[in-house]
Structure formats: C-alpha cells, structure tokens
Design an enzyme around this catalytic site. Structure first.
Site, PDB file in Angstrom:
ATOM      1  N   ASP A 195     -10.183  92.614 -13.112  1.00  0.00           N
ATOM      2  CA  ASP A 195      -9.945  92.437 -11.733  1.00  0.00           C
ATOM      3  C   ASP A 195      -8.428  92.707 -11.626  1.00  0.00           C
ATOM      4  OD1 ASP A 195      -9.502  92.076  -8.908  1.00  0.00           O
ATOM      5  OD2 ASP A 195      -9.885  90.176  -9.150  1.00  0.00           O
ATOM      6  N   ASN A 239      -6.657  93.120  -8.618  1.00  0.00           N
ATOM      7  CA  ASN A 239      -6.028  92.643  -7.183  1.00  0.00           C
ATOM      8  C   ASN A 239      -6.479  91.275  -6.924  1.00  0.00           C
ATOM      9  OD1 ASN A 239      -8.671  93.399  -6.731  1.00  0.00           O
ATOM     10  ND2 ASN A 239      -8.072  94.571  -4.986  1.00  0.00           N
ATOM     11  N   ASP A 297     -22.093 107.220 -15.108  1.00  0.00           N
ATOM     12  CA  ASP A 297     -23.458 107.005 -14.858  1.00  0.00           C
ATOM     13  C   ASP A 297     -23.970 107.862 -13.688  1.00  0.00           C
ATOM     14  OD1 ASP A 297     -25.874 105.404 -15.190  1.00  0.00           O
ATOM     15  OD2 ASP A 297     -24.397 103.843 -15.908  1.00  0.00           O
ATOM     16  N   ASP A 348     -29.434 107.790 -15.741  1.00  0.00           N
ATOM     17  CA  ASP A 348     -30.125 106.468 -15.549  1.00  0.00           C
ATOM     18  C   ASP A 348     -31.518 106.937 -15.336  1.00  0.00           C
ATOM     19  OD1 ASP A 348     -29.762 103.827 -14.764  1.00  0.00           O
ATOM     20  OD2 ASP A 348     -30.956 104.527 -13.006  1.00  0.00           O
ATOM     21  N   GLU A 350     -30.917 107.779 -20.331  1.00  0.00           N
ATOM     22  CA  GLU A 350     -31.511 106.554 -20.434  1.00  0.00           C
ATOM     23  C   GLU A 350     -33.117 106.900 -20.167  1.00  0.00           C
ATOM     24  OE1 GLU A 350     -32.059 102.005 -18.638  1.00  0.00           O
ATOM     25  OE2 GLU A 350     -32.096 103.610 -17.268  1.00  0.00           O
ATOM     26  N   HIS A 361     -25.702  96.464 -20.178  1.00  0.00           N
ATOM     27  CA  HIS A 361     -25.676  95.439 -18.819  1.00  0.00           C
ATOM     28  C   HIS A 361     -26.999  95.141 -18.281  1.00  0.00           C
ATOM     29  CE1 HIS A 361     -26.679  99.530 -17.497  1.00  0.00           C
ATOM     30  NE2 HIS A 361     -26.982  99.059 -16.356  1.00  0.00           N
ATOM     31  N   ASP A 362     -28.097  95.560 -19.132  1.00  0.00           N
ATOM     32  CA  ASP A 362     -29.386  95.362 -18.440  1.00  0.00           C
ATOM     33  C   ASP A 362     -30.208  94.146 -19.624  1.00  0.00           C
ATOM     34  OD1 ASP A 362     -29.453  97.176 -16.322  1.00  0.00           O
ATOM     35  OD2 ASP A 362     -30.299  98.735 -17.695  1.00  0.00           O
TER      36      ASP A 362
HETATM   37  C1  GLC Z   1     -31.395 101.474 -15.337  1.00  0.00           C
HETATM   38  C2  GLC Z   1     -29.834 100.814 -15.268  1.00  0.00           C
HETATM   39  C3  GLC Z   1     -30.546  99.461 -14.370  1.00  0.00           C
HETATM   40  C4  GLC Z   1     -30.772  99.800 -13.072  1.00  0.00           C
HETATM   41  C5  GLC Z   1     -32.115 100.738 -13.121  1.00  0.00           C
HETATM   42  C6  GLC Z   1     -32.238 101.267 -11.894  1.00  0.00           C
HETATM   43  O1  GLC Z   1     -32.387 100.967 -15.994  1.00  0.00           O
HETATM   44  O2  GLC Z   1     -29.341 100.631 -16.349  1.00  0.00           O
HETATM   45  O3  GLC Z   1     -29.103  98.527 -14.309  1.00  0.00           O
HETATM   46  O4  GLC Z   1     -31.253  98.463 -12.422  1.00  0.00           O
HETATM   47  O5  GLC Z   1     -31.860 101.872 -13.911  1.00  0.00           O
HETATM   48  O6  GLC Z   1     -31.367 102.248 -11.403  1.00  0.00           O
HETATM   49 CA    CA Z   2     -10.680  93.731  -7.716  1.00  0.00          CA
END
Ligand code: GLC
Ligand code: CA
Length: 535
Positions: free
Chosen positions: A20, A22, A97, A197, A250, A318-319
C-alpha cells in the site's frame, strides 16, 4: 507455444494485498512499482497481475464494471502505464487477468441488458422460469442455484459464480467482439498477455438440467465445449497472434485430454492451470478438507507431467489456502517445508507460477471468527452451512481450512507495524506470524527460504535440463516424491520428503546440485528435505 516462453518464471501479484503506497490500507499499483526491485532480485520474468480494473469489489476485482479503466483504489491509468514501462525496463513483462465468463452486475452492459436497451439485450444469459421453478437445476461454484430473478426484466439470469457476477452470452458475436477490442486495448499498452479466468466455461451448449454432481451440477453443458475452442481460436487469429501474446487459461474441471485439446491442437492457449492436484486433500468437494494424501498428490502430478506436453505449475494462488499449511508443516519444519515445496515447483516440467509470499513460505492465517473474513465465497458458504444447520464449530472449521483469505492476507515485508504492508489498518488482517516470517528478516537467516528460492530460479535459468528435460518418476519409499529430469544425456535426480520422518536411502549419486539442508554429502533423507543430484 512459443519456445521462448518455456524459460519464463511467473510471479502472481494480488494487488490488494501486495503493498500500500498511500496509507489507505489497500495495496495499489504504485505499491507494486516500489517493489519491482524485489522481483528483479528474485529473478522473475513475468508478473501475473490479478484484476486492477474498475470493480465494485464483490469478488475483489473478478467482478469487473469497466475493462478499460483502473479501479481508483489501485491508482490511475497513468500509474498502470508507468508500471508497464518500468517493469519493461527491468525485463519484466506483465500479464493481466482477463475475466470473460462474467462481468459485475454494475457493468453498463448489464444495466442496459436489464432495461432491454440494444445492442445489450442479449449480452447476458436470460431465461424464463420453468413454470414456478428456476430455468434449470445448475448450481453456482460459490454455492446455491446458478440463477437469479431480475424484477425489472422479469427473467432469470445465469451466474455460475456470485449473484453479482452475471455470465456473459458468448453465443452473441457482439460479446466476442467486445473482448477483441478489450484485449487489443491492453496489448497496445504493452501488456505481454493474459491469464484467462475460468475460460473453459464461456460457452454454454444447452440449458437442460444437469446430472447430479456434488461439486457442480450442469457441467456437461458448459465445461470446455466446442464453442469455447472456437472463440479462443478466433481471439488468437484476430488479436493474440498479432502480438505473440502469452495466454494462460484457468480451466476448471479439466482432464489431461481436455488440456491437450486446449493447448496442443489448434492455437488456443499456451498452457492451462488445472486443479486436480489441488484436490488431493479433500473429499469430493473443495469444502471438505481431509488429511493430505501424499501418494495421491504424487500420482496426480505424475499423471499431468506425463499426460501433456507443458504444464502451468502452481501450488498456490489467491484462491487456495497456503500450500505449506496443506501439504507440509508450517510450524516446526517451516523452512524445510517451504523450500521443499518450492523445489517441487521449480523442478517440474512446465512454467512455474510463484504466488506472492511463497518466496518466504507464508502460511495460512489464524482468523478468529467470521468478522475477520472478507472472502465472498467463504461468506456465501458460511451462510449456506448455517441454513443447513451445521453446528457452529463445524462451520468455522470449514472456513478456516478452505477460505481464500488464507492466501490473501497482506504481504509480509518486514517486522514493523502491519508487516510493512501499510501504515494504516489493512483491508484484511495481517497474519500474526509476520514477526517471524517476513522478507527482510528471512533474507538474513542462514536458513533463508528467499535465498534458497532464488538459487532454484537461478538453477533453472542456467540449466536447460529443468526447462527442456523429460520427466520420469522414480520408485521411492512412501511420502517421498522422486523423479528425474533428463536432457541431452544429462540428468537431475530430485528427491522430496513430504514427511517429518528420516529415511536411510542408498543413492548412487554424490554430485549434489542443491540441498535445503546445505548438504555436501548424502547419507539419509531428513525431514522435509529437498535434494537435487546430478548424474
Ligand atoms: C477464478 C478466480 C477467482 C474468482 C473466480 C470467478 O477462479 O481465480 O478468484 O472468484 O474465477 O471470477
Ligand atoms: Ca493504497
């Protein structure tokens, strides 16, 4: 796939949690710019940036309300252009993404579609109810039915994910054309490519009821359909090819044969993220975690290594909860576990994707209760479990083990307040273990996860074996994954111990290339040891 892509090392940034700049508690683009030296030092070639587009943040940016503008929380278009430019000057390229399956319900297209304003009427998947019932029995990946009624339009719309993320209608050529324009817009700004995605869900072939399935009802009507192949080919032909863009998909519920269809036949995707190895510590459905079964994990990895030409390898994103907390030991053997897992990631055949924090072995977070959870998927699941009258303790266990927030806690840069992520209260709790696990302190340790990971990346860069080499699994003792990589007559032998036990092994090789125990000679395999020999 372009041969030049094979040597690339990719690092995923979840912008909200990286740095971060700011002091508003939210990671941002200028924060990323300030950390580019970290990525250069580590040896990263490509950043995969999770969404930074305008979004009301129901799903932290995966619900996009405008594909060609930047979410003000993350900065401005100018900041983004500077990031692309500065990264390029350091030989780092950026893939963005690209969420095609759905938009936010706040996107202008959806608002106009609701009102029946042309040409947007058929941009989404609208259906009448089936008598008093929903159009069909499909379920959302985020739990519950995949249909929601809209009063104004008087029809149901499909949402394979959250109710605030309506699915686009790719049977409508105008929607395909929108994505040609969007991808061209970003490629013209100097973007290297896209992480697409849930891209194998974009084409729905029919809308009949689905067969019963514990994790997803309806999949036979929308997983990797012919239409999906055709759309990807069209995007390649009309846009991606002209930029030699790097395209990773993905793809959910994929098999190795689907992967071949997507990557090895026509020009569609360079590689895909598959999920099967992520399912080796659960029963049937991702919500029910069981004890990790290492043999199942090794078999699955082997199946994918042998089954397709080139993998997109990952253990975290991140999932997913943190790999070290799922597959190894995030406590007593923290350093050994983190380095052992990273050895796996960088020595499998395919492109390695390192997720932020994995370079220091960040772990799952000890959240106290639901008030600390921000993940919309966890919130939906908790609500469903409450409705189904699951006991409170069981509901909470479900969340702590599976919540995506485990991987989304702020990056741990140093041992100062808020782990050096922000001067203000972060949007999601900082993992309390930041005083022990953080970039600055880790680098100073003799047993440094960061330095070891850096040597792995360097080994990959200075050695074709890890890039072009074939993969062969070795017979070993239980809990030990062994394999060789061979190229042009040269071989690496890799042994990874997924347990705290010690094994006396007779090894015919003595030339140690890398060892997380800093070994010069080998007599036994220690707890969570990773060792690479050269033949
Ligand atoms: C993918 C992303 C996930 C998101 C999902 C719907 O699996 O990685 O974070 O919630 O798609 O977009
Ligand atoms: Ca920020």
């Amino acid at each position: 796939m372009n041969e030049d892509f094979k040597s690339l090392v990719v690092y995923q940034i979840y912008p909200r949690s990286y740095c971060d700049s700011n002091g508003d508690g939210i990671g941002d683009i200028n924060g990323i710019r300030s950390k580019l030296h970290h990525l250069v030092d580590l040896g990263i070639d490509v950043i995969w940036l999770s969404p930074v587009y305008a979004s009301p943040n129901d799903d932290n940016g995966y619900d996009i309300s405008d594909y060609v503008s930047i979410n003000p929380e993350y900065g401005t278009m100018e900041d983004m252009e500077l990031l692309i430019k500065e990264a390029a000057s350091l030989n780092i390229r950026i893939i963005m993404d690209l969420v095609m399956n759905h938009t936010s319900n706040q996107h202008e297209w959806f608002k106009k579609s609701i009102e029946g304003i042309e040409p947007y009427t058929d941009y989404y998947i609208w259906k009448d109810g089936n008598g008093s019932k929903l159009p069909n029995n499909w379920t959302s990946f985020f739990s519950g039915p995949a249909w929601e009624f809209n009063e104004t339009r008087g029809q149901y719309f499909l949402h394979l994910f959250s109710k605030k993320m309506p699915d686009l209608n790719f049977a409508n050529q105008l929607v395909v054309d929108e994505f040609k324009a969007i991808t061209k817009f970003w490629l013209d700004k100097g973007i290297f490519g896209f992480r697409c995605d849930v891209v194998n869900l974009i084409s729905k072939t029919s809308f009949n009821n689905g067969k019963f399935d514990i994790s997803c009802v309806g999949k036979e009507h929308f997983v990797t359909q012919t239409g999906c192949h055709l759309i990807l080919q069209e995007l390649q032909r009309d846009v991606f090819e002209h930029y030699n863009a790097f395209i990773v998909g993905e793809t959910v519920l994929t098999t190795t044969s689907m992967a071949k269809d997507l990557c090895e036949k026509e020009k569609e995707l360079d590689m895909i993220f598959s999920f099967e190895h992520m399912e080796t510590d659960q029963v049937n459905n991702k919500w029910f975690k069981t004890k990790f079964k290492s043999e199942k994990f090794f078999n699955t990895l082997t199946k994918w290594q042998e089954g397709i030409n080139w993998n997109a390898n990952y253990l975290e994103n991140h999932d997913q909860p943190r790999a070290i907390s799922r597959f190894a030991n995030d406590n007593t053997y923290h350093y050994y576990s983190a380095t052992m897992l990273n050895t796996l990631l960088f020595t499998l055949r395919g492109t390695p994707y390192l997720y932020q924090g994995e370079e220091i072995g960040m772990t799952n977070c000890a959240f106290k209760d639901m008030s600390e959870i921000r993940d919309n998927e966890s919130i939906d699941i908790y609500a469903l479990a409450t409705k189904l009258k699951f006991p409170k303790q069981m509901r909470w266990k479900l969340i702590t083990k599976t919540s995506r927030d485990n991987a989304r806690t702020p990056m741990q840069w140093d041992n100062s307040h808020n782990a050096g992520f922000s001067e203000n209260i972060p949007w999601l709790k900082v993992n309390p273990n930041y005083e022990d696990i953080n970039v600055e302190d880790d680098k100073l340790k003799r047993n440094s996860v960061y330095e070891y990971t850096k040597s792995l990346i360097n080994l990959r860069k200075t050695n074709n074996i890890l890039i072009d080499g074939t993969f062969t699994r070795l017979k070993t003792v239980p809990h030990v994954f062994g394999y060789t990589r061979t190229y042009n007559g040269a071989t690496f032998i890799i042994l990874l111990n997924f347990s705290a036990s010690t094994y006396k092994l007779k090894i015919a090789y003595s030339d140690i290339v890398l060892s997380n125990y800093h070994k010069k000679t080998f007599t036994k395999l220690d707890a969570y040891e990773a060792i690479i020999f050269r033949k």
